[in-house]
Write an enzyme that holds these catalytic residues in place. Structure first.
Site, PDB file in Angstrom:
ATOM      1  N   GLY A  53       2.730 -14.614   1.659  1.00 14.06           N
ATOM      2  CA  GLY A  53       1.384 -14.203   2.027  1.00 14.06           C
ATOM      3  C   GLY A  53       1.377 -12.684   2.248  1.00 14.06           C
ATOM      4  O   GLY A  53       1.464 -11.926   1.293  1.00 14.06           O
ATOM      5  N   SER A 120       8.577 -13.057  -1.853  1.00  9.60           N
ATOM      6  CA  SER A 120       7.335 -12.293  -1.839  1.00  9.60           C
ATOM      7  C   SER A 120       7.166 -11.669  -0.456  1.00  9.60           C
ATOM      8  O   SER A 120       8.068 -10.971   0.007  1.00  9.60           O
ATOM      9  CB  SER A 120       6.167 -13.212  -2.231  1.00  9.60           C
ATOM     10  OG  SER A 120       5.002 -12.471  -2.512  1.00  9.60           O
ATOM     11  N   TRP A 121       6.034 -11.895   0.240  1.00  9.77           N
ATOM     12  CA  TRP A 121       5.939 -11.416   1.617  1.00  9.77           C
ATOM     13  C   TRP A 121       7.075 -11.984   2.469  1.00  9.77           C
ATOM     14  O   TRP A 121       7.548 -11.341   3.403  1.00  9.77           O
ATOM     15  CB  TRP A 121       4.590 -11.778   2.233  1.00  9.77           C
ATOM     16  CG  TRP A 121       4.617 -11.757   3.736  1.00  9.77           C
ATOM     17  CD1 TRP A 121       4.686 -12.826   4.580  1.00  9.77           C
ATOM     18  CD2 TRP A 121       4.634 -10.592   4.582  1.00  9.77           C
ATOM     19  NE1 TRP A 121       4.747 -12.408   5.895  1.00  9.77           N
ATOM     20  CE2 TRP A 121       4.711 -11.039   5.924  1.00  9.77           C
ATOM     21  CE3 TRP A 121       4.597  -9.210   4.331  1.00  9.77           C
ATOM     22  CZ2 TRP A 121       4.744 -10.169   7.011  1.00  9.77           C
ATOM     23  CZ3 TRP A 121       4.624  -8.341   5.426  1.00  9.77           C
ATOM     24  CH2 TRP A 121       4.699  -8.817   6.733  1.00  9.77           C
ATOM     25  N   HIS A 305       6.186 -14.755 -10.929  1.00 10.50           N
ATOM     26  CA  HIS A 305       6.394 -14.528  -9.501  1.00 10.50           C
ATOM     27  C   HIS A 305       6.701 -15.790  -8.700  1.00 10.50           C
ATOM     28  O   HIS A 305       7.460 -15.750  -7.737  1.00 10.50           O
ATOM     29  CB  HIS A 305       5.134 -13.860  -8.935  1.00 10.50           C
ATOM     30  CG  HIS A 305       5.181 -13.590  -7.474  1.00 10.50           C
ATOM     31  ND1 HIS A 305       6.015 -12.637  -6.918  1.00 10.50           N
ATOM     32  CD2 HIS A 305       4.493 -14.137  -6.421  1.00 10.50           C
ATOM     33  CE1 HIS A 305       5.836 -12.610  -5.600  1.00 10.50           C
ATOM     34  NE2 HIS A 305       4.926 -13.514  -5.274  1.00 10.50           N
TER      35      HIS A 305
END
Length: 328
Positions: A53, A120-121, A305
């Protein structure tokens, strides 16, 4: 060290689904209470899963990257998302608050050190945690590296990724009047934090749809449909945008890569799984991190991703198997 994706053996897949044996709601301050859970083998290798996120929330399938007989798996919903309360709340919601929350879980569960897993985050927060508390980290397993540098944000939310996904960009662009398009993130933030509920929900849907549309090498319509859930879209868009317009609340630009020397100085090993065609978090960031964090093994895959892409699943499961019995 960096490896290319030359697939020769059969691809690994996720472990079968399994449920947590413990869940709890942990009050972390006067405002926020976070959901966390424990699954797998209570006597196994401890690992903390840090979701993406920010605002994405923990998913049941995240447990399946780990052998439940070998790992004791901790998962949680970060502030404002998933089962944590209050929903989509931005107050007292910063990177450093989340680092403190991870420590609160570790201390409550009497864990000396654990493996840290995030993409990712989740890679951003994993790196922040490891650089802040290196003595508590056995190893890092990271995917789709994102360090919140200004150029990374501008690539995805202002100009760059739209050259590759011009069709998906249309809805993201059209949600903002032309006069405000010189700074999309700020324009979205005004709407996501404003008092006009209809405008807020429309902005949340457009922001979320843009990311869902670009996360996989082969676009998945079902994944894009997540943006149609107003509760999810609101937490996802509000919290992401809040972090991004504030530069991740970091003390200096490029902090995570500059401070990755801390990982090397503390001999923390790890694997970086990076989609070669990741449009959300392009490979340059993983490449630059790998040069500073000398104990990391950078592995490229022919993918985008998402952690759900088959070659990424394969490398992540192999990485978790590698560290199942590791002791730093």
């Amino acid at each position: 060290m960096a490896n290319n994706d030359n697939v020769q053996e059969e691809l690994r897949t996720l472990y079968p689904p399994f449920e947590p044996f413990f869940t709890d709601m942990l009050k972390v301050d006067d405002i926020h209470t976070i959901y966390y859970e424990i699954s797998g083998n209570k006597d196994g290798q401890p690992v903390i899963i840090i979701h993406g996120g920010p605002g994405g929330g923990f998913q049941d399938s995240y447990r399946q990257y780990f052998d439940p007989e070998k790992y004791c798996i901790y998962g949680f919903d970060q502030r404002g998302c998933g089962r944590s309360t209050p929903h989509a709340c931005l107050k007292n919601n910063t990177t450093w608050d989340l680092v403190d929350d991870i420590e609160k879980i570790r201390e409550k569960e009497n864990i000396e050190k654990w493996v840290v897993f995030g993409g990712s985050w989740g890679s951003t927060l994993s790196l922040t945690y490891a650089e802040t508390h290196p003595s508590r980290v056995k190893a890092l397993i990271l995917r789709g590296i994102f360090t919140l540098r200004r150029k990374e944000l501008l690539w995805f939310y202002q100009e760059g990724a739209n050259f590759i996904f011009p069709d998906a960009w249309e809805d993201y662009k059209n949600a903002i009047p032309e006069v405000e398009r010189g700074d999309f993130m700020s324009a979205y933030y005004r709407r996501l934090t404003g008092d006009n509920e209809e405008e807020k929900l429309n902005a949340a849907a457009a922001w979320t749809k843009w990311e869902m549309s670009t996360s996989r090498l082969n676009v998945d319509p079902k994944y894009i449909q997540r943006a149609e859930d107003p509760s999810f879209a609101l937490q996802f868009a509000r919290i992401e945008c809040h972090y991004f317009v504030n530069g991740g609340f970091f003390k200096k630009e490029g902090q995570l890569i500059k401070d990755a020397t801390i990982l090397s100085e503390n001999n923390i090993p790890g694997v970086i799984v990076q989609g070669r065609y990741d449009v959300v978090c392009p490979a340059i960031t993983a490449f630059e991190l790998n040069k500073v964090w000398t104990e990391s093994d950078l592995q490229y895959t022919i993918s985008g991703h998402s952690c759900k892409e088959v070659t990424i699943v394969d490398k992540l499961v192999r990485a978790t198997d590698k560290y199942a019995d590791y002791q730093l």
